[in-house]
Design a protein around this motif. Structure first.
Motif, PDB file in Angstrom:
ATOM      1  N   TYR A 121       0.869  -1.244   0.096  1.00 52.00           N
ATOM      2  CA  TYR A 121      -0.017   0.054   0.029  1.00 52.00           C
ATOM      3  C   TYR A 121       0.898   1.256  -0.096  1.00 52.00           C
ATOM      4  O   TYR A 121       0.661   2.271  -0.606  1.00 52.00           O
ATOM      5  CB  TYR A 121      -1.029   0.072   1.071  1.00 52.00           C
ATOM      6  N   LEU A 122       1.878   1.433   0.881  1.00 49.24           N
ATOM      7  CA  LEU A 122       2.936   2.286   0.757  1.00 49.24           C
ATOM      8  C   LEU A 122       3.491   2.454  -0.612  1.00 49.24           C
ATOM      9  O   LEU A 122       3.708   3.659  -0.988  1.00 49.24           O
ATOM     10  CB  LEU A 122       3.850   2.221   1.683  1.00 49.24           C
ATOM     11  N   SER A 123       3.846   1.648  -1.469  1.00 55.24           N
ATOM     12  CA  SER A 123       4.358   1.568  -2.569  1.00 55.24           C
ATOM     13  C   SER A 123       3.432   2.327  -3.872  1.00 55.24           C
ATOM     14  O   SER A 123       3.832   2.763  -4.463  1.00 55.24           O
ATOM     15  CB  SER A 123       4.907   0.272  -3.307  1.00 55.24           C
ATOM     16  N   GLU A 124       2.174   2.120  -3.426  1.00 54.20           N
ATOM     17  CA  GLU A 124       1.255   2.335  -4.218  1.00 54.20           C
ATOM     18  C   GLU A 124       1.083   4.064  -4.152  1.00 54.20           C
ATOM     19  O   GLU A 124       0.496   4.651  -5.221  1.00 54.20           O
ATOM     20  CB  GLU A 124      -0.016   1.996  -3.899  1.00 54.20           C
ATOM     21  N   VAL A 125       1.429   4.621  -3.106  1.00 50.66           N
ATOM     22  CA  VAL A 125       1.377   6.345  -2.969  1.00 50.66           C
ATOM     23  C   VAL A 125       2.859   6.770  -3.122  1.00 50.66           C
ATOM     24  O   VAL A 125       2.946   7.916  -2.577  1.00 50.66           O
ATOM     25  CB  VAL A 125       0.766   6.510  -1.599  1.00 50.66           C
ATOM     26  N   GLY A 126       3.693   6.073  -3.661  1.00 45.35           N
ATOM     27  CA  GLY A 126       4.836   6.579  -3.859  1.00 45.35           C
ATOM     28  C   GLY A 126       6.099   6.657  -2.851  1.00 45.35           C
ATOM     29  O   GLY A 126       6.850   7.277  -3.030  1.00 45.35           O
ATOM     30  N   LEU A 127       5.673   6.003  -1.726  1.00 44.08           N
ATOM     31  CA  LEU A 127       6.731   5.774  -0.664  1.00 44.08           C
ATOM     32  C   LEU A 127       7.867   4.516  -0.656  1.00 44.08           C
ATOM     33  O   LEU A 127       7.177   3.611  -0.845  1.00 44.08           O
ATOM     34  CB  LEU A 127       6.067   5.969   0.643  1.00 44.08           C
ATOM     35  N   TYR A 132       9.634   3.571   5.690  1.00 51.71           N
ATOM     36  CA  TYR A 132       8.505   4.053   6.563  1.00 51.71           C
ATOM     37  C   TYR A 132       7.634   3.109   7.282  1.00 51.71           C
ATOM     38  O   TYR A 132       7.059   3.299   8.331  1.00 51.71           O
ATOM     39  CB  TYR A 132       7.338   4.770   5.666  1.00 51.71           C
ATOM     40  N   ILE A 133       7.806   1.789   7.146  1.00 55.42           N
ATOM     41  CA  ILE A 133       6.797   0.644   7.794  1.00 55.42           C
ATOM     42  C   ILE A 133       6.901   0.889   8.827  1.00 55.42           C
ATOM     43  O   ILE A 133       5.854   0.559   9.723  1.00 55.42           O
ATOM     44  CB  ILE A 133       7.091  -0.606   6.714  1.00 55.42           C
ATOM     45  N   ASN A 134       8.031   1.059   9.522  1.00 58.56           N
ATOM     46  CA  ASN A 134       8.301   0.870  11.089  1.00 58.56           C
ATOM     47  C   ASN A 134       8.258   2.210  11.801  1.00 58.56           C
ATOM     48  O   ASN A 134       8.647   2.127  13.057  1.00 58.56           O
ATOM     49  CB  ASN A 134       9.504   0.159  11.212  1.00 58.56           C
ATOM     50  N   ARG A 135       8.004   3.305  11.031  1.00 53.26           N
ATOM     51  CA  ARG A 135       8.171   4.453  11.627  1.00 53.26           C
ATOM     52  C   ARG A 135       7.071   5.013  12.290  1.00 53.26           C
ATOM     53  O   ARG A 135       5.801   4.395  11.908  1.00 53.26           O
ATOM     54  CB  ARG A 135       8.566   5.490  10.643  1.00 53.26           C
ATOM     55  N   GLU A 136       7.046   5.842  13.488  1.00 51.42           N
ATOM     56  CA  GLU A 136       5.923   6.036  14.157  1.00 51.42           C
ATOM     57  C   GLU A 136       5.020   7.355  13.162  1.00 51.42           C
ATOM     58  O   GLU A 136       5.698   8.106  12.554  1.00 51.42           O
ATOM     59  CB  GLU A 136       6.376   6.797  15.574  1.00 51.42           C
ATOM     60  N   VAL A 137       3.868   7.419  13.385  1.00 51.93           N
ATOM     61  CA  VAL A 137       3.114   8.169  12.793  1.00 51.93           C
ATOM     62  C   VAL A 137       2.934   9.463  13.765  1.00 51.93           C
ATOM     63  O   VAL A 137       1.915   9.785  14.338  1.00 51.93           O
ATOM     64  CB  VAL A 137       1.568   7.707  12.500  1.00 51.93           C
TER      65      VAL A 137
END
Length: 243
Positions: A121-127, A132-137
């Protein structure tokens, strides 16, 4: 699928009307059919974002009713509407301290998906997922990064109605063309409907239906072929609606 009937919304005001209120939305009615891509546009301050919040359940109308799949949801909370199948992406994404991006996507899907699945899903939005997968929001992410992550979570949720409030805001470092492709893919692959608040012509150009709201009123409602040429052919209107 979604039907608004005579929706009005006002806020208290110290001066102005005799009753001490300011009207933001005035007697708006329209429907969003299943599987349609609908864009709401119009001048700034016209009530577009307020209407999106009313649909999501963040704000409650002072009059009128909202129906989703024939059920009256006017009095349902944002959580209850989310469970019913309405997803919402804020104009300014919410930050969550202590929650990772992967956690957020898993919450959106309602499943314990794999890391690879979340990364998709992250790849779909260009990330770049591994970054990013383990970073805090939280505050360590820029507004543009948060916006893309929020779009990814709405995609992951696969809501029957996905509502986006100016999704193009804050994505200066990301190709706008990629955003368009994301929405085109959602439209093609998800059976639900998409409702977007936007001034952007390229988003308007892929809509099935365009609604124009000005001064709290619905002033135009029709297909892209009917509405977009009218907006683009009038120079004064173009400045008004896309400023």
């Amino acid at each position: 699928m979604l039907e608004l009937k005579n929706i009005s919304f006002s806020v208290p005001e110290e001066s102005g009307r005799e009753d001490g209120t300011k009207e933001i939305i005035q007697d708006i009615s329209f429907t969003v059919d299943t599987g349609k891509f609908v864009v709401i546009t119009g001048p700034n301050g016209g009530g577009k974002s307020t209407l999106a919040k009313i649909i999501a359940g963040i704000e409650k109308p002072v009059s009128g009713r909202i129906f989703f799949d024939g059920k009256d949801i006017t009095d349902l909370s944002i959580t209850e509407r989310a469970k019913a199948g309405i997803g919402f992406a804020f104009q300014q994404p919410v930050r969550f301290k202590g929650i990772t991006v992967k956690d957020l996507i898993r919450l959106a899907t309602g499943e314990n998906i794999t890391t690879a699945g979340a990364c998709g899903y992250l790849s779909e939005v260009g990330l770049c997922a591994r970054d990013y997968i383990n970073r805090e929001v939280n505050a360590s992410l820029s507004g543009g990064e948060l916006k893309r992550i929020e779009i990814a979570t709405v995609m992951a949720k696969k809501s029957r109605l996905s509502v986006f409030d100016e999704p193009e805001a804050g994505i200066d470092l990301w190709s706008f063309g990629n955003l368009i492709r994301v929405f085109e893919k959602m439209h093609d692959e998800i059976s639900g409907s998409i409702l977007i608040i936007s001034h952007q012509e390229r988003i308007l150009n892929i809509a099935d239906q365009i609604l124009v709201i000005a001064d709290g009123k619905l002033v135009q409602n029709g297909s892209r072929e009917e509405i977009l040429p009218v907006l683009l052919d009038a120079p004064a209107a173009s400045c008004k609606f896309y400023s």
